[in-house]
Design a protein around this motif. Structure first.
Motif, PDB file in Angstrom:
ATOM      1  N   CYS A   1       0.745  -1.260  -0.082  1.00  0.00           N
ATOM      2  CA  CYS A   1      -0.018  -0.014   0.238  1.00  0.00           C
ATOM      3  C   CYS A   1       0.800   1.238  -0.142  1.00  0.00           C
ATOM      4  N   ALA A   2       0.604   2.025  -0.784  1.00  0.00           N
ATOM      5  CA  ALA A   2       1.230   3.480  -0.812  1.00  0.00           C
ATOM      6  C   ALA A   2       0.810   4.386   0.298  1.00  0.00           C
ATOM      7  N   ILE A   3      -0.435   4.216   0.772  1.00  0.00           N
ATOM      8  CA  ILE A   3      -0.800   4.751   2.076  1.00  0.00           C
ATOM      9  C   ILE A   3      -1.068   3.614   3.206  1.00  0.00           C
ATOM     10  N   ARG A   4      -0.076   3.788   4.134  1.00  0.00           N
ATOM     11  CA  ARG A   4      -0.042   2.489   5.011  1.00  0.00           C
ATOM     12  C   ARG A   4      -0.753   2.903   6.199  1.00  0.00           C
ATOM     13  N   LEU A   5      -1.683   2.080   6.794  1.00  0.00           N
ATOM     14  CA  LEU A   5      -2.374   2.188   7.902  1.00  0.00           C
ATOM     15  C   LEU A   5      -1.841   1.368   8.755  1.00  0.00           C
ATOM     16  N   PRO A   6      -1.815   1.893  10.097  1.00  0.00           N
ATOM     17  CA  PRO A   6      -1.042   1.033  11.270  1.00  0.00           C
ATOM     18  C   PRO A   6      -1.892  -0.177  11.521  1.00  0.00           C
ATOM     19  N   GLY A   7      -2.997  -0.650  11.013  1.00  0.00           N
ATOM     20  CA  GLY A   7      -3.637  -1.675  11.394  1.00  0.00           C
ATOM     21  C   GLY A   7      -5.122  -1.667  10.523  1.00  0.00           C
ATOM     22  N   GLY A   8      -5.986  -2.798  10.682  1.00  0.00           N
ATOM     23  CA  GLY A   8      -6.808  -2.783   9.853  1.00  0.00           C
ATOM     24  C   GLY A   8      -6.625  -3.876   8.631  1.00  0.00           C
ATOM     25  N   PRO A   9      -7.548  -3.682   7.675  1.00  0.00           N
ATOM     26  CA  PRO A   9      -7.286  -4.966   6.646  1.00  0.00           C
ATOM     27  C   PRO A   9      -6.297  -4.423   5.542  1.00  0.00           C
ATOM     28  N   ALA A  10      -5.453  -5.612   4.850  1.00  0.00           N
ATOM     29  CA  ALA A  10      -4.400  -5.329   4.012  1.00  0.00           C
ATOM     30  C   ALA A  10      -4.795  -4.371   3.031  1.00  0.00           C
ATOM     31  N   TYR A  11      -5.961  -4.330   2.507  1.00  0.00           N
ATOM     32  CA  TYR A  11      -6.580  -3.571   1.472  1.00  0.00           C
ATOM     33  C   TYR A  11      -7.675  -2.900   1.740  1.00  0.00           C
ATOM     34  N   LEU A  12      -7.872  -1.594   1.879  1.00  0.00           N
ATOM     35  CA  LEU A  12      -9.129  -0.881   2.291  1.00  0.00           C
ATOM     36  C   LEU A  12      -9.648  -0.156   1.063  1.00  0.00           C
ATOM     37  N   GLY A  13      -9.045   0.273  -0.004  1.00  0.00           N
ATOM     38  CA  GLY A  13      -9.186   0.972  -1.161  1.00  0.00           C
ATOM     39  C   GLY A  13      -8.419   1.743  -1.831  1.00  0.00           C
ATOM     40  N   ASP A  14      -8.708   2.588  -2.605  1.00  0.00           N
ATOM     41  CA  ASP A  14      -7.688   3.555  -3.386  1.00  0.00           C
ATOM     42  C   ASP A  14      -8.231   4.777  -3.322  1.00  0.00           C
ATOM     43  N   VAL A  15      -6.823   5.813  -3.150  1.00  0.00           N
ATOM     44  CA  VAL A  15      -7.052   7.245  -3.224  1.00  0.00           C
ATOM     45  C   VAL A  15      -6.642   7.551  -4.555  1.00  0.00           C
ATOM     46  N   GLN A  16      -7.601   7.935  -5.700  1.00  0.00           N
ATOM     47  CA  GLN A  16      -7.020   8.434  -7.163  1.00  0.00           C
ATOM     48  C   GLN A  16      -6.932   9.847  -7.303  1.00  0.00           C
ATOM     49  N   LEU A  17      -5.835  10.077  -7.865  1.00  0.00           N
ATOM     50  CA  LEU A  17      -5.459  11.565  -8.037  1.00  0.00           C
ATOM     51  C   LEU A  17      -5.034  11.721  -9.548  1.00  0.00           C
ATOM     52  N   THR A  18      -6.335  12.718  -9.969  1.00  0.00           N
ATOM     53  CA  THR A  18      -6.399  12.857 -11.365  1.00  0.00           C
ATOM     54  C   THR A  18      -6.076  14.534 -11.555  1.00  0.00           C
ATOM     55  N   ALA A  19      -6.289  14.923 -12.949  1.00  0.00           N
ATOM     56  CA  ALA A  19      -6.164  16.183 -13.098  1.00  0.00           C
ATOM     57  C   ALA A  19      -7.571  16.876 -12.705  1.00  0.00           C
ATOM     58  N   ASP A  20      -8.469  16.120 -12.494  1.00  0.00           N
ATOM     59  CA  ASP A  20      -9.833  16.679 -12.153  1.00  0.00           C
ATOM     60  C   ASP A  20      -9.931  16.842 -10.508  1.00  0.00           C
ATOM     61  N   GLY A  21      -9.132  16.166  -9.830  1.00  0.00           N
ATOM     62  CA  GLY A  21      -9.167  16.234  -8.300  1.00  0.00           C
ATOM     63  C   GLY A  21      -8.976  14.743  -7.824  1.00  0.00           C
ATOM     64  N   LEU A  22      -9.362  14.588  -6.484  1.00  0.00           N
ATOM     65  CA  LEU A  22      -9.097  13.447  -5.791  1.00  0.00           C
ATOM     66  C   LEU A  22     -10.626  12.789  -5.573  1.00  0.00           C
ATOM     67  N   LEU A  23     -10.285  11.430  -5.722  1.00  0.00           N
ATOM     68  CA  LEU A  23     -11.482  10.491  -5.484  1.00  0.00           C
ATOM     69  C   LEU A  23     -11.029   9.063  -4.591  1.00  0.00           C
ATOM     70  N   TRP A  24     -12.126   9.081  -3.665  1.00  0.00           N
ATOM     71  CA  TRP A  24     -11.796   8.013  -2.517  1.00  0.00           C
ATOM     72  C   TRP A  24     -12.732   6.589  -3.299  1.00  0.00           C
ATOM     73  N   GLN A  25     -12.043   5.465  -3.418  1.00  0.00           N
ATOM     74  CA  GLN A  25     -12.838   4.350  -3.967  1.00  0.00           C
ATOM     75  C   GLN A  25     -12.538   3.344  -3.025  1.00  0.00           C
ATOM     76  N   PRO A  26     -13.472   3.051  -2.307  1.00  0.00           N
ATOM     77  CA  PRO A  26     -13.387   1.990  -1.064  1.00  0.00           C
ATOM     78  C   PRO A  26     -13.354   0.486  -1.905  1.00  0.00           C
ATOM     79  N   ARG A  27     -12.577  -0.531  -1.210  1.00  0.00           N
ATOM     80  CA  ARG A  27     -12.932  -1.831  -1.841  1.00  0.00           C
ATOM     81  C   ARG A  27     -14.402  -2.322  -2.069  1.00  0.00           C
ATOM     82  N   GLN A  28     -15.331  -1.881  -0.989  1.00  0.00           N
ATOM     83  CA  GLN A  28     -16.575  -2.160  -1.010  1.00  0.00           C
ATOM     84  C   GLN A  28     -17.339  -0.638  -0.963  1.00  0.00           C
TER      85      GLN A  28
END
Length: 265
Positions: free
Chosen positions: A51-78
């Motif tokens: 993970c590029a953004i490491r959490l100290p705990g919780g699931p191995a994969y929580l989701g993705d933060v997308q950085l584009t020219a249009d801005g930021l988007l949070w895409q959770p795994r579910q």
């Protein structure tokens, strides 16, 4: 005119209590446990080593933060995706999961995700703050002087980067007959904000300097109450991006007022 009567010990104690409550709470700087600069595209979030953004705990994969020219988007795994607003123009969007939360910070166009452990105090309760004794001599009424022409001041931060700040005023005063001036980092309708260091820095007070906020100037005068000088966030976490005092704000004397070094340092 500014009322120059000293606010007194009770007022200082009230301000100190508010500082203690702020730093003891779940959203304290003491709970900030990570700062991750984003790359364009997908930035994986979770406790996994990939993970590029490491959490100290919780699931191995929580989701993705997308950085584009249009801005930021949070895409959770579910679940559904949602836009993220950084702190550039106000409070940022906050994503929470169990005891963890994260949000985007914008530093001159560079975007990072700051991670917070909101249950930090369970493992390491805050040791508290200590102060010099309140002293009316350090509540100074300064002249709020308009500069003949704005100047660009190069302000370093703890990451070694420089930011140019346009300065139009300065606070002019004297201590023991020695004239001095402080340049503000910012001025708004709510406050003027200063970053300074003095002869106590690195000895009795935090080595990287201290912050000071002052109410807006009135009739060309501004009150600098150094009894309310306080430690920057980088005194409490390595994941802050604090401005450092520019050479113009290195005071040639000791300011024995305000916060001392953090107890835990």
């Amino acid at each position: 005119m500014i009322d120059t009567e000293f606010d007194g010990i009770a007022s200082c104690k009230s301000w100190q209590a508010a500082r203690m409550a702020e730093l003891s709470g779940p959203d304290s700087w003491l709970g900030v446990v990570g700062l991750f600069w984003l790359e364009p595209g997908q930035n994986r979030v979770g406790a996994g080593e990939d993970c590029a953004i490491r959490l100290p705990g919780g699931p191995a994969y929580l989701g993705d933060v997308q950085l584009t020219a249009d801005g930021l988007l949070w895409q959770p795994r579910q679940g559904a995706s949602q836009p993220l607003v950084s702190d550039r123009d106000g409070p940022p969007s906050v994503i929470s999961f169990e005891n963890w939360s994260f949000f985007a910070v914008d530093r001159d166009g560079r975007i990072a995700i700051r991670v917070r452990d909101r249950a930090w105090a369970q493992a390491r309760p805050f040791a508290g703050l200590t102060y010099f004794d309140a002293d009316p001599a350090w509540m100074i009424e300064a002249t709020w002087e308009v500069l003949p022409a704005p100047i660009l001041m190069a302000v370093p931060n703890v990451s070694g980067e420089l930011k140019e700040v346009a300065v139009t005023h300065r606070a002019v005063f004297s201590v023991a007959g020695e004239p001095v001036a402080l340049l503000p980092m910012s001025v708004s309708a709510e406050a003027a904000f200063f970053v300074f260091r003095d002869r106590t820095s690195g000895r009795e007070t935090y080595g990287a300097g201290r912050f000071l906020k002052a109410a807006p100037a009135v009739d060309g005068r501004i009150r600098l109450d150094f009894n309310r000088a306080f430690n920057p966030p980088c005194a409490f976490t390595p994941f802050a991006t604090c401005p450092l005092p520019p050479p113009e704000n290195w005071l040639p004397f000791a300011v024995r007022a305000g916060e001392l070094k953090p107890v835990s340092k």
